[in-house]
Design an enzyme around this catalytic site. Structure first.
Site, mmCIF file in Angstrom:
data_model
loop_
_atom_site.group_PDB
_atom_site.id
_atom_site.type_symbol
_atom_site.label_atom_id
_atom_site.label_comp_id
_atom_site.label_asym_id
_atom_site.label_seq_id
_atom_site.Cartn_x
_atom_site.Cartn_y
_atom_site.Cartn_z
ATOM 1 N N LYS A 1 8.951 13.340 20.086
ATOM 2 C CA LYS A 1 10.255 13.900 20.516
ATOM 3 C C LYS A 1 10.782 14.275 19.155
ATOM 4 O O LYS A 1 10.187 14.256 18.221
ATOM 5 C CB LYS A 1 10.828 12.493 20.949
ATOM 6 C CG LYS A 1 10.222 11.664 22.113
ATOM 7 C CD LYS A 1 10.925 10.602 22.468
ATOM 8 C CE LYS A 1 10.222 9.764 23.938
ATOM 9 N NZ LYS A 1 11.039 8.519 24.025
ATOM 10 N N TYR B 1 12.233 13.565 33.086
ATOM 11 C CA TYR B 1 12.651 12.165 33.322
ATOM 12 C C TYR B 1 13.317 12.302 34.893
ATOM 13 O O TYR B 1 14.547 12.537 34.817
ATOM 14 C CB TYR B 1 13.554 11.796 32.458
ATOM 15 C CG TYR B 1 12.789 11.435 30.972
ATOM 16 C CD1 TYR B 1 12.053 10.346 30.762
ATOM 17 C CD2 TYR B 1 13.164 12.164 29.864
ATOM 18 C CE1 TYR B 1 11.348 10.112 29.554
ATOM 19 C CE2 TYR B 1 12.560 12.279 28.680
ATOM 20 C CZ TYR B 1 11.943 11.076 28.300
ATOM 21 O OH TYR B 1 11.141 10.601 27.170
ATOM 22 N N ARG C 1 -1.477 5.273 25.342
ATOM 23 C CA ARG C 1 -0.429 4.058 25.511
ATOM 24 C C ARG C 1 -0.624 3.089 24.704
ATOM 25 O O ARG C 1 0.410 2.708 23.892
ATOM 26 C CB ARG C 1 -0.392 3.682 27.057
ATOM 27 C CG ARG C 1 0.314 4.667 28.186
ATOM 28 C CD ARG C 1 1.539 5.059 28.007
ATOM 29 N NE ARG C 1 2.476 4.173 27.925
ATOM 30 C CZ ARG C 1 3.675 4.009 28.321
ATOM 31 N NH1 ARG C 1 4.390 5.333 28.304
ATOM 32 N NH2 ARG C 1 4.687 3.257 28.194
ATOM 33 N N THR D 1 7.518 0.583 23.958
ATOM 34 C CA THR D 1 8.821 1.320 24.189
ATOM 35 C C THR D 1 9.639 1.165 22.834
ATOM 36 O O THR D 1 10.348 1.956 22.371
ATOM 37 C CB THR D 1 9.647 1.143 25.563
ATOM 38 O OG1 THR D 1 8.633 1.609 26.570
ATOM 39 C CG2 THR D 1 10.730 1.935 25.715
ATOM 40 N N ARG E 1 4.413 3.657 17.107
ATOM 41 C CA ARG E 1 6.117 3.344 17.184
ATOM 42 C C ARG E 1 5.952 2.012 16.231
ATOM 43 O O ARG E 1 7.060 1.734 15.314
ATOM 44 C CB ARG E 1 6.453 2.673 18.446
ATOM 45 C CG ARG E 1 6.575 4.015 19.384
ATOM 46 C CD ARG E 1 6.598 3.560 20.871
ATOM 47 N NE ARG E 1 6.812 4.905 21.939
ATOM 48 C CZ ARG E 1 7.034 4.832 23.071
ATOM 49 N NH1 ARG E 1 6.725 3.518 23.818
ATOM 50 N NH2 ARG E 1 7.388 5.739 23.896
ATOM 51 N N ASN F 1 11.944 6.639 19.575
ATOM 52 C CA ASN F 1 10.470 5.910 19.589
ATOM 53 C C ASN F 1 9.388 6.895 19.102
ATOM 54 O O ASN F 1 8.286 6.686 19.583
ATOM 55 C CB ASN F 1 10.256 4.899 20.656
ATOM 56 C CG ASN F 1 10.511 5.672 21.997
ATOM 57 O OD1 ASN F 1 10.586 6.878 21.996
ATOM 58 N ND2 ASN F 1 10.599 4.799 23.116
ATOM 59 N N HIS G 1 6.437 10.381 23.717
ATOM 60 C CA HIS G 1 6.516 10.093 25.003
ATOM 61 C C HIS G 1 4.875 10.204 25.390
ATOM 62 O O HIS G 1 4.213 11.047 24.900
ATOM 63 C CB HIS G 1 7.084 11.109 25.690
ATOM 64 C CG HIS G 1 6.834 10.689 27.318
ATOM 65 N ND1 HIS G 1 7.272 10.126 28.120
ATOM 66 C CD2 HIS G 1 5.750 11.712 27.843
ATOM 67 C CE1 HIS G 1 6.731 10.281 29.460
ATOM 68 N NE2 HIS G 1 5.851 11.028 29.157
ATOM 69 N N GLU H 1 3.076 15.663 34.649
ATOM 70 C CA GLU H 1 3.691 15.991 33.386
ATOM 71 C C GLU H 1 2.883 17.170 32.812
ATOM 72 O O GLU H 1 3.639 18.189 32.201
ATOM 73 C CB GLU H 1 3.918 14.925 32.254
ATOM 74 C CG GLU H 1 4.812 13.911 33.146
ATOM 75 C CD GLU H 1 4.970 12.452 32.170
ATOM 76 O OE1 GLU H 1 5.838 11.714 32.475
ATOM 77 O OE2 GLU H 1 3.963 12.362 31.194
#
Ligand code: ADP
Length: 181
Positions: A9, A49, A118, A124, A135, A155, A158, A169
C-alpha cells in the site's frame, strides 16, 4: 500450487519498505510471478474493495471486536455501531488512501500461497500483529490513532484472504500476459 494477490500500500512504498517486504515473501520460497508499480485510480480501488454487504459487514464486525478489546465506544468514536455502516466508512477512507500514492501490485505463487502470505502479513491491526510478521515488525499503527487522524489503519500490505478473493484480485489487477508461467 496456489496464486495470491499482494499489494504494498502507499504507506509501504512511501516508507521505502518494498524491498524488505518482497524479501520476506521470497525467504519462504514463494515465487514472484507478476509485479508492477502503479497509481491505482478510484474505479480500480472501488472494485478491489467491493460495495458488497458481506464484505462491509465483515470489516465492520472486525472493527467492533477491536473496539471492544480496547474498551472504546464505537458510537462515541465513529457515530455508529452498525457493522455495515462502519464497513462503508472504512471503505471510503481506504479508497482515498489507496489512491493517494503509488502501490506495488504483485502475484505470488507457491504451496498454500494464500495462507502462507496471510501468516507472514499478520493481524490487520499492526499493534496486535505478532513479532516476525510484516505488520508486527514494521508498523505499530492502531485504529484509535487512525480514527483520530481520520484515515484507515496503515498496515503496509494487502493480501488475498481466500482462493475466491485471490482469483478475483489477480484478474482485476493483472492481464494474463503480465504473469510469468
Ligand atoms: P485485511 O487487510 O487484514 O484483510 P480487512 O479486509 O478487514 O483487513 O480491512 C481492509 C483494510 O481496511 C485493512 O487492511 C485496513 O487498512 C483498513 N481497516 C480495517 N478496519 C479498520 C478500522 N477499524 N479503522 C481503520 N481502518 C481499518
Amino acid at each position: 500450487m496456489e496464486r495470491t494477490f499482494v499489494m504494498i500500500k502507499p504507506d509501504g512504498v512511501r516508507r521505502g519498505l518494498v524491498g524488505r517486504i518482497i524479501s520476506r515473501l521470497e525467504d519462504v520460497g514463494l515465487k514472484l510471478v507478476g509485479i508492477k508499480i502503479l497509481r491505482a485510480d478510484e474505479e480500480l480501488v472501488r472494485e478491489h474493495y467491493p460495495d458488497d454487504p458481506e464484505w462491509l459487514e465483515a470489516v465492520g464486525k472486525k472493527t467492533l471486536t477491536t473496539y471492544k478489546d480496547y474498551g472504546m465506544d464505537p458510537l462515541e468514536r465513529i457515530g455508529t455501531d452498525d457493522p455495515v455502516q462502519i464497513g462503508r466508512l472504512v471503505r471510503e477512507k481506504l479508497v482515498e488512501f489507496i489512491t493517494s500514492g503509488p502501490v506495488v501490485a504483485m502475484v505470488w505463487e507457491g504451496n498454500h500461497a494464500i495462507e502462507v502470505v496471510r501468516k507472514l502479513v499478520g493481524n490487520t491491526v499492526p499493534l496486535f500483529a505478532q513479532p516476525g510478521t510484516i505488520r508486527g515488525d514494521l508498523s505499530a499503527d492502531s485504529p484509535d490513532l487512525a480514527d483520530r487522524e481520520g484515515r484507515p489503519v496503515y498496515n503496509l500490505v494487502h493480501a488475498s484472504g481466500d482462493p475466491e478473493e485471490a482469483e478475483r484480485e489477480v484478474r482485476l489487477w493483472f492481464r494474463d500476459e503480465e504473469l510469468c508461467a
